[in-house]
Design a protein around this motif. Sequence first.
Motif, short mmCIF file in Angstrom:
data_model
loop_
_atom_site.label_atom_id
_atom_site.label_comp_id
_atom_site.label_asym_id
_atom_site.label_seq_id
_atom_site.Cartn_x
_atom_site.Cartn_y
_atom_site.Cartn_z
N GLU A 117 72.38 -54.76 68.66
CA GLU A 117 71.98 -54.41 67.31
C GLU A 117 72.30 -55.52 66.32
O GLU A 117 71.56 -55.73 65.35
N LEU A 118 73.37 -56.26 66.56
CA LEU A 118 73.78 -57.33 65.65
C LEU A 118 73.04 -58.65 65.89
O LEU A 118 73.06 -59.53 65.02
N LEU A 119 72.38 -58.81 67.03
CA LEU A 119 71.70 -60.07 67.33
C LEU A 119 70.68 -60.47 66.26
O LEU A 119 70.53 -61.65 65.96
N GLY A 120 70.01 -59.52 65.67
CA GLY A 120 69.02 -59.81 64.64
C GLY A 120 69.62 -60.52 63.43
O GLY A 120 68.95 -61.33 62.79
N HIS A 121 70.88 -60.22 63.12
CA HIS A 121 71.56 -60.89 62.00
C HIS A 121 71.76 -62.38 62.26
O HIS A 121 72.01 -63.14 61.33
N TYR A 122 71.65 -62.78 63.52
CA TYR A 122 71.85 -64.17 63.91
C TYR A 122 70.54 -64.82 64.37
O TYR A 122 70.54 -65.85 65.01
N GLN A 123 69.42 -64.17 64.03
CA GLN A 123 68.08 -64.63 64.38
C GLN A 123 67.92 -64.87 65.88
O GLN A 123 67.31 -65.85 66.32
N VAL A 124 68.50 -63.96 66.67
CA VAL A 124 68.39 -64.02 68.13
C VAL A 124 67.69 -62.76 68.60
O VAL A 124 68.06 -61.65 68.22
N SER A 125 66.66 -62.93 69.40
CA SER A 125 65.91 -61.80 69.92
C SER A 125 66.67 -61.13 71.06
O SER A 125 67.25 -61.81 71.91
N VAL A 126 66.64 -59.82 71.09
CA VAL A 126 67.24 -59.08 72.20
C VAL A 126 66.47 -59.37 73.48
O VAL A 126 67.05 -59.50 74.55
N LEU A 127 65.15 -59.49 73.35
CA LEU A 127 64.31 -59.83 74.49
C LEU A 127 64.33 -61.34 74.65
O LEU A 127 63.64 -62.05 73.94
N ASN A 128 65.12 -61.78 75.56
CA ASN A 128 65.37 -63.20 75.73
C ASN A 128 64.40 -63.80 76.75
O ASN A 128 64.79 -64.27 77.80
#
Length: 75
Positions: free
Chosen positions: A51-62
């Motif tokens: 859930e926090l990955l979006g705050h770091y501009q990282v996609s969950v779907l890698n």
Amino acid sequence: MQTLQIQLPDTINIDMQEIQMLLASKLYEKGVLSVGQAAQMTGLSKRTFMELLGHYQVSVLNYSAEDIMQDFENA
């Protein structure tokens, strides 16, 4: 698990949790860590980490663009 010690200037006002999240999210984005390993590194659950990955501009779907195109062609 390995331990990393770094020195930061006194002028940097950032807490340890934020540093761990920055590093873990970048290592996840580069494919060095799985989502579970990255979550463990930060002390968070997998769900919270994702859930926090979006705050770091990282996609969950890698997935790379190449992987997505391959999946599209296989469908």
